[in-house]
Design an enzyme around this catalytic site. Structure first.
Site, PDB file in Angstrom:
ATOM      1  N   ASP A  92       0.805  -1.221   0.000  1.00 49.43           N
ATOM      2  CA  ASP A  92       0.000   0.000   0.000  1.00 49.43           C
ATOM      3  C   ASP A  92       0.837   1.270   0.000  1.00 49.43           C
ATOM      4  OD1 ASP A  92      -2.749  -0.464  -0.023  1.00 49.43           O
ATOM      5  OD2 ASP A  92      -2.723  -1.186   2.039  1.00 49.43           O
TER       6      ASP A  92
HETATM    7  C1  BGC Z   1       0.113   1.278   6.216  1.00 51.30           C
HETATM    8  C2  BGC Z   1      -0.300   0.075   5.431  1.00 51.30           C
HETATM    9  C3  BGC Z   1      -1.785   0.074   5.283  1.00 51.30           C
HETATM   10  C4  BGC Z   1      -2.276   1.384   4.717  1.00 51.30           C
HETATM   11  C5  BGC Z   1      -3.787   1.368   4.682  1.00 51.30           C
HETATM   12  C6  BGC Z   1      -0.428   2.531   5.598  1.00 51.30           C
HETATM   13  O1  BGC Z   1      -0.103   3.607   6.407  1.00 51.30           O
HETATM   14  O2  BGC Z   1       1.510   1.340   6.347  1.00 51.30           O
HETATM   15  O3  BGC Z   1       0.152  -1.110   6.048  1.00 51.30           O
HETATM   16  O4  BGC Z   1      -2.188  -0.978   4.467  1.00 51.30           O
HETATM   17  O5  BGC Z   1      -1.817   2.466   5.488  1.00 51.30           O
HETATM   18  O6  BGC Z   1      -4.379   2.551   4.461  1.00 51.30           O
HETATM   19  C1  NOJ Z   2      -2.009  -3.737   5.289  1.00 46.68           C
HETATM   20  C2  NOJ Z   2      -3.144  -3.781   4.333  1.00 46.68           C
HETATM   21  O1  NOJ Z   2      -4.307  -4.196   4.995  1.00 46.68           O
HETATM   22  C3  NOJ Z   2      -2.856  -4.707   3.179  1.00 46.68           C
HETATM   23  O2  NOJ Z   2      -3.886  -4.646   2.249  1.00 46.68           O
HETATM   24  C4  NOJ Z   2      -1.533  -4.362   2.555  1.00 46.68           C
HETATM   25  O3  NOJ Z   2      -1.276  -5.313   1.549  1.00 46.68           O
HETATM   26  C5  NOJ Z   2      -0.425  -4.336   3.548  1.00 46.68           C
HETATM   27  N1  NOJ Z   2      -0.768  -3.445   4.627  1.00 46.68           N
HETATM   28  C6  NOJ Z   2       0.910  -3.927   2.945  1.00 46.68           C
HETATM   29  O4  NOJ Z   2       0.945  -2.579   2.637  1.00 46.68           O
END
Ligand code: BGC
Ligand code: NOJ
Length: 811
Positions: free
Chosen positions: A483
């Site tokens: 993400d």
């Molecule tokens: C996080 C991710 C997460 C994303 C969701 C980010 O700040 O590091 O792990 O999936 O936010 O919005």
């Molecule tokens: C958490 C999110 O829920 C997931 O969709 C994503 O793949 C991981 N973070 C890695 O960014």
């Protein structure tokens, strides 16, 4: 240091020191009604959706961190104490918190009084039970005063903590007998209310928080408890609560039990009132009478235990190592149920108002859950697919209550669609039920645009084919699985979200992670097409898969590992040429699982590079070196301090991809070593450092470049749960579901003598015994089914309703 121990016979983790390094929580409820409960009684309850239907209030980011919950105060002479230690925090003579399968038990004592609380949500019930037992174990009579306490949330959790100009004037309650009803907004648009009841006469109550606590007090010393007398207040606005007051006399040795119930009721629009201003309490009373005796409660608790016996009985191993057995047989499967239920919505790290159900998250969660309750998995697949568009793109998230795509977050995360192929094919392999492919499933939640589910898979596959970049690799969109790799978002405004800002409409940034993912699930799609007799489509799709393999070989290889991406300008990411972020885990995982360049030695080189550059004492980090400065063209990833989260943290979700990659090479020792590094039960002894629960996976462990390597965060709601279960059961232990049977292909540490697995599959029980006389890691010499040798390592679908013995000899 440990704060408790595993009790495998009862499937519990027993916490014996309430001062755990972080609140260690559990989940109650399995279907519609849920609670989060910490080891000191903190937490909250909601119906279906932690944002829209929250029953009790909980303050995230509080000081201390876990303050507020379902509390009891016992006043015994001058001493006041709480069975869960909090909120009063009086030093207890004994304390135990047992987190089990959908229930939590507290057992504690003080000054000759023993208190036990059993907390659970009966199956199929919209209410939570607290069975409270108080026993006088002293030699003198005891006069106790018991106060219960919960704080109502005014339903919409986001509004509840932001819209005070309204909220402080809306709260309404009613009291009848021993039940306190919460009816805020019932008068107008809500056809639901909540109640908190006890199955005994009460000697008073309070429903106004400030009167109960005193405006300047904390939960640990409420005015009412200090004074030892309730004020019998009726809340009008402000913050409604529910507190019962009961006077109890106990002879030496005597015990009394109370059943408290926190319930949720929906009524018909035209049947809301008993009379003007008085709510219809019939449904609440019916609920209360269902569990108004200890016998009824105990029976419901037994039923819950049997439910979990059945679910966990489907896959059970005996490996000779308790730490592994308890992960596979108990806690990892349990966590998979919780991630199935919650997605990424409500934990002690997810506030329940932000992230609802994720398209990619919920699809992946299914691979650890589908064997438990396939019918629910089937329904979930349709819910998810309904938020897809005809071109294969989809909403990134939806709300569990409405099941509608969340337009504020939107879409264009270009890995999303492919996970639907994963969940669907895993469902069919588990069940043999191909009929779901023909079910009509809406696009964009619009029934008039429904098409057979198979068309959703096709749309998913071609979404990649139709969105290729300059190197013939998949365009990344806003981000792929990571993400935080936001290659079309150049943000210099701290008020923007990296996930929703796509200020460059680029057609250049490409992802090697999606490329590998596409090859893996593209091959699955081809296999499925062949299996259902759609040879033409299989042939067409295969061309695209092969093109992708060639594109990766030509443009995705850096010499010793796979590149991670091309950025907006067409520059390499995850290359030795880069100063920081030279190598990333995701593309190594997916391209090795896809076996791209296997014959050319790419798979082996890539995994060796992972070992060399990414592995550390606590697991495999996401990238190395971690970013130390902000790269505007990379997005959120470089905003994290080095060693945390997506910037060089051990992002546990993707470690199993490498484990599976290792099994492709047959390196069982390595695969298992990676498994044990992040499996929580193997980390119990370092609980003080690890910080979060030793019985469930967390999202992230601080990596080697962090300030405190090994310290974990974000426990419970992570794709880590399902992927580790998938990796250990299907690839390391190697019992893999397939359309025509169970493929047995273990890849284990060479020193193992073997292991046993009981696996329910298509209505039959497979009692599998794997023997490893030659101490190899991979390779199956002989398979005997009910004593007779079969020709391959695919054990066919065997007669339903029977147990069959399967003996596998490796070598
Ligand atoms: C996080 C991710 C997460 C994303 C969701 C980010 O700040 O590091 O792990 O999936 O936010 O919005
Ligand atoms: C958490 C999110 O829920 C997931 O969709 C994503 O793949 C991981 N973070 C890695 O960014």
């Amino acid at each position: 240091m440990k704060y408790g121990h595993f009790d495998d016979t009862n499937r519990e983790y027993v916490i014996t020191n309430p001062k755990t390094p972080y609140p260690w929580i559990n989940y109650l409820g399995n279907e519609d009604f849920f609670s989060l409960t910490s080891n000191t009684g903190g937490g909250y309850t909601f119906y279906k959706d932690a944002k829209f239907r929250r029953l009790t209030r909980y303050r995230y980011n509080n000081v201390p961190v876990d303050n507020g919950g379902k509390y009891f105060y016992i006043k015994d002479g001058d001493t006041t104490w709480s069975p869960g230690w909090k909120p009063v925090k009086t030093e207890l003579d004994s304390y135990e918190c047992r987190h089990g399968m959908s229930y939590t038990k507290f057992k504690s004592s003080k000054n000759g009084v023993e208190a036990q609380i059993l907390q659970f949500i009966p199956l199929g019930f919209w209410g939570e039970i607290q069975k409270v037992s108080l026993k006088n174990s002293s030699s003198k009579p005891k006069k106790l005063k018991l106060f219960s306490f919960i704080e109502w949330c005014l339903w919409n959790a986001e509004d509840d903590m932001t819209n005070f100009q309204r909220n402080f004037s809306t709260g309404e309650v009613e009291i009848e007998d021993s039940t306190i009803y919460h009816k805020t907004e019932f008068k107008e648009r809500r056809n639901h209310y909540a109640f908190y009841a006890v199955n005994a006469p009460i000697d008073g109550y309070d429903t106004d928080r400030e009167s109960f606590l005193g405006l300047y007090n904390d939960f640990d010393s409420p005015d009412v408890v200090n004074e030892g007398a309730p004020k019998n207040t009726i809340a009008h606005g402000w913050s409604p609560i529910a507190s019962h007051y009961i006077e109890i006399e106990l002879k030496p040795g005597e015990q009394r039990d109370f059943i408290f119930m926190l319930g949720y009721v929906e009524v018909e629009k035209d049947d809301k009132w008993e009379r003007k201003g008085i709510i219809n309490k019939k449904p609440a009373k019916a609920m209360i009478s269902k569990f108004d005796t200890v016998e009824k409660v105990d029976a419901a608790y037994e039923a819950l235990r049997e439910y979990w016996d059945r679910l966990l009985g489907k896959i059970n191993i005996d490996s000779g190592d308790d730490r592994l057995d308890r992960m596979v047989n108990i806690w990892n499967q349990y966590q998979c149920m919780v991630t199935f239920n919650m997605s990424r919505s409500a934990s002690f790290f997810e506030s329940g108002i932000g992230r609802g159900m994720g398209f990619r998250d919920s699809n992946q969660d299914l691979i650890g859950f589908v064997h438990q309750i396939p019918e629910r998995a089937r329904e979930r697949i349709f819910d998810i697919a309904s938020t897809q568009f005809e071109d294969g793109s989809c909403y990134h998230q939806y709300q569990p209550l409405t099941k509608k795509g969340n337009s504020a977050v939107g879409g264009d995360f270009n890995d999303d669609p492919l996970w639907l192929i994963l969940s669907t094919t895993e469902y069919i392999k588990e069940t043999g039920d191909f009929s779901l492919l023909d079910e009509m499933v809406p696009f964009d939640n619009d029934a008039s645009r429904a098409k057979p589910h198979f068309e959703h898979l096709k749309a998913s596959f071609y979404h990649v084919v139709n969105n290729l970049g300059p190197h013939g690799l998949p365009l990344i969109g806003r981000a792929d699985w990571n993400d935080c790799l936001n290659l079309n978002c150049f943000s210099d405004d701290p008020n923007e979200s990296f996930q929703t800002t796509g200020n460059k409409k680029g057609k250049t940034a490409e992802s090697l992670m999606i490329a590998g993912l596409f090859v893996v699930y593209g091959k699955e799609y081809v296999k499925l097409c062949k299996r259902i007799g759609n040879g033409k489509e299989a042939q067409e799709a295969e061309k695209h898969v092969n093109n992708m393999i060639e594109a990766v070989k030509a443009h995705g290889w850096d010499g010793d590992w796979y590149l991670r991406a091309y950025d907006f300008f067409g520059n390499k990411i995850g290359s030795d040429e880069n100063e920081e972020g030279k190598i990333f885990i995701e593309s190594q995982g997916w391209c090795t699982m896809a076996e791209i360049g296997m014959d050319e030695g790419m798979v082996e080189k890539s995994l060796n590079a992972v070992k060399k550059h990414l592995d550390c004492e606590y697991g495999i980090v996401l990238n190395s070196p971690a970013f130390t400065k902000y790269h505007i063209e990379y997005g959120e990833i470089s905003t994290y301090p080095a060693g945390y989260k997506e910037n060089g943290g051990i992002f546990c979700h993707n470690n199993p991809w490498i484990m599976i990659g290792e099994t492709v090479l047959g390196r069982g020792d390595q695969a298992y070593e990676y498994y044990t590094k992040i499996a929580p039960s193997f980390l119990e002894d370092i609980s003080e450092l690890h910080k979060v629960e030793p019985y469930v996976y967390c999202q992230m462990i601080a990596g080697k470049e962090a300030f405190k390597p090994g310290e974990a965060k974000n426990s419970w709601l992570s794709g880590t749960a399902s992927w580790n279960f998938f990796a250990i059961t299907q690839y390391i232990l190697g019992v893999k579901t397939d359309y025509d049977g169970l493929v047995i292909d273990p890849c284990i540490p060479s020193k193992w003598n073997g292991f046993k697995m009981k696996r329910e599959f298509r209505g039959a029980v497979y009692d599998i015994e794997v023997q490893n006389p030659d101490h190899v890691s991979k390779g199956v010499k002989t398979v005997l089914v009910n004593g007779s040798a079969i020709e391959s390592n695919v054990v066919p679908i065997l007669e339903k309703g029977k147990a069959h013995s399967v003996t596998v000899i490796m070598g």
